[in-house]
Design a protein around this motif. Sequence first.
Motif, mmCIF file in Angstrom:
data_model
loop_
_atom_site.group_PDB
_atom_site.id
_atom_site.type_symbol
_atom_site.label_atom_id
_atom_site.label_comp_id
_atom_site.label_asym_id
_atom_site.label_seq_id
_atom_site.Cartn_x
_atom_site.Cartn_y
_atom_site.Cartn_z
ATOM 1 N N LEU A 1 40.142 21.838 34.911
ATOM 2 C CA LEU A 1 39.425 22.570 35.329
ATOM 3 C C LEU A 1 39.027 21.730 36.563
ATOM 4 O O LEU A 1 37.937 22.135 37.571
ATOM 5 N N PHE A 2 38.689 20.355 37.160
ATOM 6 C CA PHE A 2 38.570 20.068 38.845
ATOM 7 C C PHE A 2 39.641 20.572 39.693
ATOM 8 O O PHE A 2 39.122 21.149 41.061
ATOM 9 N N ALA A 3 40.600 20.978 39.062
ATOM 10 C CA ALA A 3 41.553 21.933 40.154
ATOM 11 C C ALA A 3 40.791 23.377 40.246
ATOM 12 O O ALA A 3 41.116 24.006 41.585
ATOM 13 N N GLY A 4 40.552 24.130 39.046
ATOM 14 C CA GLY A 4 39.706 24.994 38.707
ATOM 15 C C GLY A 4 38.903 24.789 39.939
ATOM 16 O O GLY A 4 38.241 26.171 41.146
ATOM 17 N N PHE A 5 37.679 23.814 40.560
ATOM 18 C CA PHE A 5 36.591 23.501 40.924
ATOM 19 C C PHE A 5 36.679 24.208 42.040
ATOM 20 O O PHE A 5 36.783 23.441 43.038
ATOM 21 N N TYR A 6 38.613 22.901 42.580
ATOM 22 C CA TYR A 6 38.613 21.960 43.517
ATOM 23 C C TYR A 6 38.935 23.991 44.265
ATOM 24 O O TYR A 6 38.329 24.066 45.749
ATOM 25 N N VAL B 1 34.825 25.531 31.953
ATOM 26 C CA VAL B 1 35.201 26.752 32.253
ATOM 27 C C VAL B 1 33.121 27.683 32.387
ATOM 28 O O VAL B 1 33.300 27.667 33.630
ATOM 29 N N ALA B 2 32.976 27.349 31.296
ATOM 30 C CA ALA B 2 31.292 28.309 31.385
ATOM 31 C C ALA B 2 30.826 26.760 32.993
ATOM 32 O O ALA B 2 30.282 27.898 33.458
ATOM 33 N N GLY B 3 30.856 26.078 33.504
ATOM 34 C CA GLY B 3 30.250 25.074 33.885
ATOM 35 C C GLY B 3 30.549 25.495 35.544
ATOM 36 O O GLY B 3 29.813 25.722 36.445
ATOM 37 N N LEU B 4 32.097 25.834 35.479
ATOM 38 C CA LEU B 4 32.802 26.430 36.676
ATOM 39 C C LEU B 4 32.349 27.618 37.460
ATOM 40 O O LEU B 4 32.262 28.253 38.094
ATOM 41 N N VAL C 1 43.204 32.079 42.724
ATOM 42 C CA VAL C 1 43.749 30.177 41.987
ATOM 43 C C VAL C 1 42.958 29.978 40.960
ATOM 44 O O VAL C 1 43.464 28.932 40.138
ATOM 45 N N ALA C 2 41.387 29.484 41.222
ATOM 46 C CA ALA C 2 40.602 29.195 40.384
ATOM 47 C C ALA C 2 40.171 30.285 38.401
ATOM 48 O O ALA C 2 40.320 29.202 37.869
ATOM 49 N N GLY C 3 40.380 31.049 38.920
ATOM 50 C CA GLY C 3 41.309 31.885 37.975
ATOM 51 C C GLY C 3 41.963 31.248 37.050
ATOM 52 O O GLY C 3 41.736 31.535 35.553
ATOM 53 N N ALA C 4 43.192 31.667 37.564
ATOM 54 C CA ALA C 4 44.656 30.931 37.194
ATOM 55 C C ALA C 4 44.258 29.044 36.206
ATOM 56 O O ALA C 4 44.739 29.104 35.113
ATOM 57 N N PHE C 5 43.608 28.339 36.388
ATOM 58 C CA PHE C 5 42.933 27.066 36.328
ATOM 59 C C PHE C 5 42.256 27.034 34.988
ATOM 60 O O PHE C 5 42.257 26.824 34.068
ATOM 61 N N ALA C 6 41.368 28.279 35.076
ATOM 62 C CA ALA C 6 40.649 29.046 34.174
ATOM 63 C C ALA C 6 41.059 28.881 32.888
ATOM 64 O O ALA C 6 41.059 28.758 31.833
ATOM 65 N N GLY C 7 41.433 29.859 33.085
ATOM 66 C CA GLY C 7 42.784 30.559 32.354
ATOM 67 C C GLY C 7 43.740 29.052 31.343
ATOM 68 O O GLY C 7 43.402 29.743 30.258
ATOM 69 N N ALA C 8 44.034 28.735 31.663
ATOM 70 C CA ALA C 8 44.973 27.690 31.484
ATOM 71 C C ALA C 8 44.124 26.750 30.769
ATOM 72 O O ALA C 8 45.239 26.094 30.221
ATOM 73 N N GLY D 1 43.497 36.103 37.933
ATOM 74 C CA GLY D 1 44.067 35.100 37.566
ATOM 75 C C GLY D 1 44.290 33.983 36.596
ATOM 76 O O GLY D 1 44.889 34.014 35.820
ATOM 77 N N ALA D 2 42.986 34.840 35.845
ATOM 78 C CA ALA D 2 42.965 34.099 34.608
ATOM 79 C C ALA D 2 44.054 34.955 32.900
ATOM 80 O O ALA D 2 44.305 34.692 32.481
ATOM 81 N N LEU D 3 43.724 36.269 33.753
ATOM 82 C CA LEU D 3 44.236 37.138 32.835
ATOM 83 C C LEU D 3 45.816 36.844 32.032
ATOM 84 O O LEU D 3 45.926 36.662 31.035
#
Length: 566
Positions: A196-201, A237-240, A218-225, A272-274
């Motif tokens: 989550l923090f990596a996606g936020f960053y 993820v909803a917060g991001l 990149v943010a989407g990939a972290f969110a999917g992971a 990215g999340a797909l």
Amino acid sequence: MSAAPQPDATQERSPAEAPSSSERTVSSASAGAPRAVWAVLVALYVLLFPYHPGLRSPNELCRLWQTRALVEYGTLDINGALRDYGYVGDLSVKDGKYYPSKAPLLSFAAVPLYAALRAVGGGHRYAVPEVPLVFFSRLFLTVLPTLGMLWLLHRYLRAHLEAPVADVLTVTYGLGSLALSYSLLFMSHQTTAVLLFAGFYALWRCARGDWRERGYLVAGAFAGATVAAEYTGALGVAGLVLYAALTVLFQPAPLPERLKRLGRAAGLATLGALPFVVALALYHQAAFGHPLTTGYKYLNDAAYQPWHLGGFLGIRTPDPRAFALSFFSPLRGLFTLAPFLLLALPGLRLLERRPGAAPEQRAVAWMSVALLVGYTYFTSSFSYDSWGWTTGPRHLTGLVPFLLLPAGRFLERLRASGRMWALGVAALLCAASVLTTGVATFVNYIPDDVSNALGGLALPLLGSGYVPASVLSFLGLPQPAAGLVLLAALVAVAAWVFLEVARSPGQRWPSLAALGAGLVTLALLSTFHALTTEHDDADRNAVRFLQSVWLSPPGRAVPFWARPGT
């Protein structure tokens, strides 16, 4: 971990996304915390190994048994692993096949590591004993990612806070919060916080214009992971998503242009999340017969089923008991173990009230409040009794990093006010967090019926010489000496944290007012722990039971890589 090098200040930034004059650049820094402090932090993460094989830690081993099954048998189900390596808990069963009830990311992530350990151990089915499997899985998949996150977190806090405040909060988060507890367990809770923090960053760098729009990939990939690691990570993820949308919508540009940029950002993040979302759906289809069906529908233990029934995945209407115990229980309350997080509550009011706050900062304020409300609702609406033998309220682990900036804002306000007594209180809350969470993490498996994690379990165990196993003990340093070295290091960092916070800018040592307020706060916290420790049969039985399953009891050498049959 050195004093956090900073990125190149010459990176391109579009004029529309330039930070306001009140906002620090990512490259701003001062001398920073002593390198010895960072070295001790890293050493505690890498050397500590609180693990008790006799507990058959279900949350950890069910994942690693699936890792074994993937390598040894090429199957998603763990029937063969249960037969060959022993029974574990936290399972789901469908059509006679057993699976972990957890989201699968960590199980799959450990496959290359297990294959390498198997080759080192001789290449046969029983080549990897349980202790090195758990140790290296934690080291590479939960410990090292958290240390990387601390580096990113330090850069982020340095961009918004005074250097001493950013340094102290990074160290206090690393050693005085759930980050330490769940980095030293092969569970997904700190993994969720890291992702989550990596996606936020990534979103933050995009919002500032430091990264181009493809940073949303990149943010989407972290969110999917995140969701593939822990289903409840969807809350974070909803917060991001809220933060990403507001950073675009708050920009001073024509509405059509903002909507166009928002559409591009959403498309890139979704792309990215797909891969992770599709892989998770395929796993659910293969294991449980439907892409949206998780293992919680087929829990093997019928006693756990009621926790996940009713409402949405077990999330119902709030329960005052669950709220109070999640935040203030002497056993595992969030603010009991990490009282420095209380500083974030008044700090939330300071995030958006800054004169000339940039759009990105306004978005951070909204996101922080939304995450706090969302996680509070979740922990108050889910069954408190389901937390299990854990340190703290484990499902709140993903929230904690997002409370650090507001806590830092409040600390800065105190430093600027000159109220030394208030600084002394805040300093003691930070130091107490390091000691309380750190000592509890030395045990890290807290039975549900203990009265107080510190006074009822951790301190009696430490007092009788039952200190955690570590790399030092595996290398031959006898117990309890090996564990006491690490305890002394923890106490030293706590002392540094107190001294760093308690002194006002320009002072070398804290004032008498700050020291006095710190001592009073210490007395109050100690009294709270003393009064809430029952010293009853439940406490004594828990201590005796943990002693009976302790990996490295006093005076006994324990091999790290045991030969078969030993």
